[in-house]
Write a protein that holds these residues in place. Sequence first.
Motif, mmCIF file in Angstrom:
data_model
loop_
_atom_site.group_PDB
_atom_site.id
_atom_site.type_symbol
_atom_site.label_atom_id
_atom_site.label_comp_id
_atom_site.label_asym_id
_atom_site.label_seq_id
_atom_site.Cartn_x
_atom_site.Cartn_y
_atom_site.Cartn_z
ATOM 1 N N VAL A 133 15.119 -4.084 -34.603
ATOM 2 C CA VAL A 133 14.150 -3.023 -35.487
ATOM 3 C C VAL A 133 14.395 -1.464 -35.355
ATOM 4 O O VAL A 133 14.126 -1.421 -33.634
ATOM 5 C CB VAL A 133 12.596 -3.396 -35.896
ATOM 6 C CG1 VAL A 133 12.030 -2.723 -36.419
ATOM 7 C CG2 VAL A 133 13.586 -4.772 -36.477
ATOM 8 N N VAL A 134 14.432 -0.313 -35.537
ATOM 9 C CA VAL A 134 14.118 0.469 -35.438
ATOM 10 C C VAL A 134 12.280 1.020 -36.422
ATOM 11 O O VAL A 134 12.686 1.235 -37.358
ATOM 12 C CB VAL A 134 15.115 1.974 -35.997
ATOM 13 C CG1 VAL A 134 14.630 3.618 -35.305
ATOM 14 C CG2 VAL A 134 16.191 1.517 -35.335
ATOM 15 N N LEU A 143 12.102 1.733 -40.252
ATOM 16 C CA LEU A 143 13.373 2.552 -40.290
ATOM 17 C C LEU A 143 14.181 1.595 -40.711
ATOM 18 O O LEU A 143 14.976 2.418 -41.619
ATOM 19 C CB LEU A 143 12.557 4.001 -39.408
ATOM 20 C CG LEU A 143 11.822 4.332 -39.484
ATOM 21 C CD1 LEU A 143 11.569 4.915 -38.186
ATOM 22 C CD2 LEU A 143 11.056 4.312 -40.908
ATOM 23 N N HIS A 144 15.112 1.361 -39.869
ATOM 24 C CA HIS A 144 16.242 0.570 -39.756
ATOM 25 C C HIS A 144 15.454 -1.259 -39.020
ATOM 26 O O HIS A 144 14.960 -1.550 -38.344
ATOM 27 C CB HIS A 144 17.110 1.184 -39.206
ATOM 28 C CG HIS A 144 18.393 1.348 -38.950
ATOM 29 N ND1 HIS A 144 18.814 1.015 -40.398
ATOM 30 C CD2 HIS A 144 19.128 0.228 -38.541
ATOM 31 C CE1 HIS A 144 20.344 0.674 -40.111
ATOM 32 N NE2 HIS A 144 20.043 0.478 -38.600
ATOM 33 N N TYR A 145 16.953 -1.309 -39.849
ATOM 34 C CA TYR A 145 17.121 -3.059 -39.199
ATOM 35 C C TYR A 145 18.508 -3.564 -39.014
ATOM 36 O O TYR A 145 19.553 -2.892 -40.079
ATOM 37 C CB TYR A 145 16.644 -3.991 -40.390
ATOM 38 C CG TYR A 145 16.323 -5.346 -39.743
ATOM 39 C CD1 TYR A 145 15.349 -5.856 -38.810
ATOM 40 C CD2 TYR A 145 17.452 -6.731 -39.999
ATOM 41 C CE1 TYR A 145 15.712 -7.054 -37.894
ATOM 42 C CE2 TYR A 145 17.874 -7.801 -39.330
ATOM 43 C CZ TYR A 145 16.464 -8.186 -38.646
ATOM 44 O OH TYR A 145 16.272 -9.020 -37.454
ATOM 45 N N ALA A 146 19.085 -4.150 -38.208
ATOM 46 C CA ALA A 146 19.895 -4.393 -37.867
ATOM 47 C C ALA A 146 20.276 -5.771 -37.095
ATOM 48 O O ALA A 146 19.996 -6.076 -36.159
ATOM 49 C CB ALA A 146 20.892 -3.382 -36.710
ATOM 50 N N VAL A 153 21.029 -0.247 -30.372
ATOM 51 C CA VAL A 153 20.457 0.536 -31.371
ATOM 52 C C VAL A 153 18.564 0.745 -31.401
ATOM 53 O O VAL A 153 18.039 1.396 -31.577
ATOM 54 C CB VAL A 153 19.893 -1.025 -32.852
ATOM 55 C CG1 VAL A 153 19.655 0.038 -33.732
ATOM 56 C CG2 VAL A 153 21.475 -0.665 -33.387
ATOM 57 N N SER A 154 17.483 -0.295 -30.795
ATOM 58 C CA SER A 154 16.583 -0.380 -30.008
ATOM 59 C C SER A 154 16.448 -1.586 -29.677
ATOM 60 O O SER A 154 16.545 -2.768 -29.297
ATOM 61 C CB SER A 154 15.952 -0.396 -31.442
ATOM 62 O OG SER A 154 14.622 -1.034 -31.507
#
Length: 170
Positions: A133-134, A143-146, A153-154
Amino acid sequence: PKPLFPLANRPMVYHHIKACVEQLPNLKEVILLGFFEPHLFTQFIDDTQSELNVVIKYIKEETRLGTAGGIYKFREQIRSGLEVDSTLFIFNCDIIAKFPLQELENFHTKHGHFCTILTKKMPQGQTRNYGCVVADPETKEILHYAEKPETFVSDLVNCGVYLFRMEIFE
């Protein structure tokens, strides 16, 4: 079945249910959603309902739908009897944690958004095994999920505990 795997002399999912009963005074019911045969859960459900004084239902998926797919397919059964302003807690069955449920619910209510995901900071080398999670450092807004990214990524990883407002079903 994985949810019934023994942990501290109890099925793993028992610890999730007990945390909910102890920390969430407005808890209406617990729904277990999975693809295992229901008869495998009968004794556990009977014993746990009696011990913890909570209604527990089991809904069987005919095929593995994943978390979002199961929630969507069985949305009518899940939301029946719930108030419009209810909070829906979702847990992955294979997590082991000290669940800060009241704190999480307070945060969820305060920010007023659709969803809250419990996250934890992890060392960079371990994050590729989890959903990352960002989030905005000040507001904590995602703001972003991968999901299990191949590259970094985070350092915030998804812990498998989600809170949703009832709008999830709209």
